[in-house]
Design an enzyme around this catalytic site. Structure first.
Site, PDB file in Angstrom:
ATOM      1  N   GLY A 451       0.836  -1.159   0.032  1.00 42.15           N
ATOM      2  CA  GLY A 451      -0.199  -0.192   0.092  1.00 42.15           C
ATOM      3  C   GLY A 451       0.683   1.209   0.096  1.00 42.15           C
ATOM      4  O   GLY A 451       1.927   1.349  -0.036  1.00 42.15           O
ATOM      5  N   ASP A 452       0.097   2.534   0.302  1.00 40.79           N
ATOM      6  CA  ASP A 452       0.912   3.354   0.247  1.00 40.79           C
ATOM      7  C   ASP A 452       0.535   4.481   1.237  1.00 40.79           C
ATOM      8  O   ASP A 452       0.303   4.113   2.398  1.00 40.79           O
ATOM      9  CB  ASP A 452       0.334   5.205  -0.829  1.00 40.79           C
ATOM     10  CG  ASP A 452      -1.387   4.773  -0.926  1.00 40.79           C
ATOM     11  OD1 ASP A 452      -1.372   4.750   0.347  1.00 40.79           O
ATOM     12  OD2 ASP A 452      -1.674   5.440  -2.289  1.00 40.79           O
ATOM     13  N   HIS A 470      12.736  12.712   4.570  1.00 43.73           N
ATOM     14  CA  HIS A 470      14.131  13.468   3.253  1.00 43.73           C
ATOM     15  C   HIS A 470      13.689  13.288   2.187  1.00 43.73           C
ATOM     16  O   HIS A 470      13.898  14.781   1.051  1.00 43.73           O
ATOM     17  CB  HIS A 470      15.290  13.135   3.413  1.00 43.73           C
ATOM     18  CG  HIS A 470      15.662  11.822   3.056  1.00 43.73           C
ATOM     19  ND1 HIS A 470      17.344  11.680   3.391  1.00 43.73           N
ATOM     20  CD2 HIS A 470      15.253  10.590   2.583  1.00 43.73           C
ATOM     21  CE1 HIS A 470      16.977  10.474   2.680  1.00 43.73           C
ATOM     22  NE2 HIS A 470      15.964  10.370   2.151  1.00 43.73           N
TER      23      HIS A 470
END
Length: 582
Positions: A451-452, A470
């Site tokens: 998933g995200d 970052h």
């Protein structure tokens, strides 16, 4: 054959004997040939030999104390930090100064007239297997920090300026210096003339108190003596990158042995290279301490061993990545500086996440290059937030968000057998992580989710974001952190691994990585207060930060105790990590 440098105890004995025997007035003409008559007596009247200094690398403090005792050197004052030597080491070896805890001890010895002198011992503890071992080996061989110190007995500004001018007239050139607040003393270093007869080429004027004007003038003269040479060294940095990358591509580190020498002809046959040109490359690599000449051949150093393919902490993939795609994009740095856009996107027509995802071989190289820096994770399993979860009698779960190959999660699960892990990643990365965690023996305690960032599992006890933020601009970072905050129960901890920018202009790996991220990903490194603001915007509070190896920092956050009245609502669009690298 190369000569093995003396061990620390031998060097301590030699230095102590030197300090006991030398007469100041007789020593000065050896340091400054041509110094005689009124100038000699003027210098001797204002200065006295105070100490000789050396840098040692004990495995621990008790060993150092035993070595000093064996050399007849006693001391009763605690060691103090060395600012000047720490920063010189950091610059010389491109190392984070926060990881170089150099301490000063000054055991007393008696001079020929029974006057009290000292041996100034700079000590950097290097346990067996420490990554600082290569620094110790280099410094023992070259002894950059060995010097003699003259104590200025009456540090009047006019006297100090006159002494500096006298040294300059006799070709002693400024070589750095600084003020040490721990002992309230200013040090001015000089390099003695090439025809000096003394074994020590560095000379220190040691002055009690702070003398900022004198120090500023001295440092300005130091930089004025070497700007062209300094700039040349800086301009050849690209040559170093490519030399290391070619060494990795050719498999030179695999073909070399750390104990026995291999001839250039043999290496050329093994690697299919031109012998004469390969020999030139090997001598350049020797200058970088990657290999060392030995008779008719070369041996591999501890530094060079990091470029082997068969070592667990190999950095070969990192050398290939920095000497390959990232090297190409960094050539377009001007585009990033002019536009603020990632040079990688400008050069390749797409962001590097998508570019790597379409090339399985390149994606694998990138994932392995990320793993090459995994030693920064070593202290994380011992963090109080992790140990508290690991010791809980109730089941506890740790979620690694965009956790790559599972290196950090695996270390935590291995250290805390009662924890259960969840790895959230892209499908092809999940499969690689599953194999790695199974091989580490903790795969049966890990759940894998594809998933995200919008899919962060709710209700866990500990959440990890390692080298994720970052990669993104501030807006996306806020979205990622809000997804985390929404999933976190009130008692949960969030641990973030990033390189944190210093608040001043001090040497830092994070500063270099900041430029790298802007050029290659469009992301950036940030200061701790910047991360604190991003966390606050997501309803989280930065509690503390802990230094990690390789210039990294562990940020510890939790849900804020009081909701922020100005905090914007959690956005509905999901921030995708579909192209997020491991």
């Amino acid at each position: 054959m190369t000569t093995t440098p003396p061990d620390d105890e031998t060097r301590l004995r030699q230095t102590a004997a030197f300090v006991r025997e030398q007469d100041t007035a007789a020593l000065l003409p050896l340091l400054l040939p041509g110094l005689d008559g009124p100038e000699l007596w003027a210098l001797a009247a204002h200065c006295r030999l105070a100490h000789a200094a050396l840098l040692v690398f004990p495995p621990d403090q008790p060993t150092l104390h035993a070595q000093l005792a064996a050399c007849g050197m006693a001391f009763d004052t605690p060691p103090i930090p060395s600012v000047v030597v720490r920063d010189r080491l950091a610059r010389r070896h491109h190392h984070d100064p926060a990881e170089l805890d150099v301490r000063i001890l000054r055991p007393a010895v008696l001079g020929p007239g029974r006057e009290t002198r000292e041996v100034e011992v700079f000590a950097l503890t290097v346990p067996p297997g420490s990554p600082l071992t290569r620094i110790a080996a280099h410094e023992r061989t070259h002894q950059h920090e060995a010097h003699l110190a003259l104590e200025v007995e009456h540090p009047d500004p006019l006297v100090l300026r006159g002494l500096c001018a006298l040294l300059a007239r006799h070709d002693a050139t400024p070589d750095g210096g600084g003020y040490n607040p721990h002992e309230d003393a200013t040090v001015l270093y000089f390099t003695t003339p090439a025809d000096a007869k003394a074994a020590h080429r560095r000379l220190e004027l040691h002055v009690r108190g702070e003398h900022p004007d004198i120090l500023a003038t001295h440092l300005a003269r130091h930089h004025a003596h070497q700007p062209a040479e300094t700039l040349l060294h800086l301009l050849t940095g690209a040559w170093t990158t490519q030399a290391l990358a070619v060494c990795a591509r050719l498999g030179l580190a695999d073909a070399l042995n750390p104990r026995t020498a291999t001839t250039t002809a043999t290496l050329a046959r093994h690697t299919g290279t031109h012998p004469d040109t390969l020999d030139t490359l090997l001598h350049y690599l020797a200058m970088l301490d990657v290999v060392t000449p030995d008779g008719d051949g070369f041996r591999l150093t501890d530094l060079g061993a990091l470029l082997r393919t068969d070592t667990p902490d190999s950095m070969r993939a990192l050398a290939l990545m920095y000497g390959g795609p990232f090297y190409q994009s960094f050539a377009a740095l001007e585009h990033t500086v002019r536009t603020g856009e990632a040079a990688f996107d400008h050069l390749f027509g797409e962001n590097h996440f998508d570019h790597f995802a379409r090339d399985p071989e390149l994606a694998d190289l990138f994932d392995r290059s990320m793993a090459a820096s995994s030693r920064m994770f070593e202290p994380v399993p011992a963090h109080p937030a992790v140990t508290a979860a690991g010791r809980s009698p109730a089941p506890r779960t740790v979620v690694d968000i965009a956790g790559g190959n599972g290196e950090l999660l695996g270390r935590i699960l291995t250290a805390h057998p009662h924890l259960h892990g969840v790895l959230l990643e892209r499908p092809h990365v999940v499969e690689a992580a599953r194999l790695a965690l199974d091989a580490a023996g903790c795969g049966d305690r890990c759940t894998y989710r594809c998933g995200d960032f919008a899919d962060v599992p709710a209700g866990a006890d500990l959440y990890l974001l390692s080298r994720v933020l970052h990669d993104w601009d501030d807006a996306r970072c806020r979205e990622i952190l809000r997804h985390c905050a929404r999933a976190m129960p009130a008692h949960a901890d969030l641990l973030i691994v990033e390189r944190v920018l210093p608040v001043d202009a001090s040497t830092s790996l994070a500063t270099a990585w900041d430029l790298h991220m802007r050029c290659n990903t469009g992301g950036r490194e940030r200061r701790a207060d910047h991360y604190a603001r991003l966390l606050a915007d997501a309803g989280l509070e930065l509690l503390d930060r802990t230094p990690l190896p390789l210039g990294a920092t562990l940020l510890h956050a939790r849900r804020a105790t009081l909701p922020s009245p100005t905090r914007p609502p959690v956005p509905t669009p999901a921030t995708t990590m579909a192209a997020r690298p491991a």
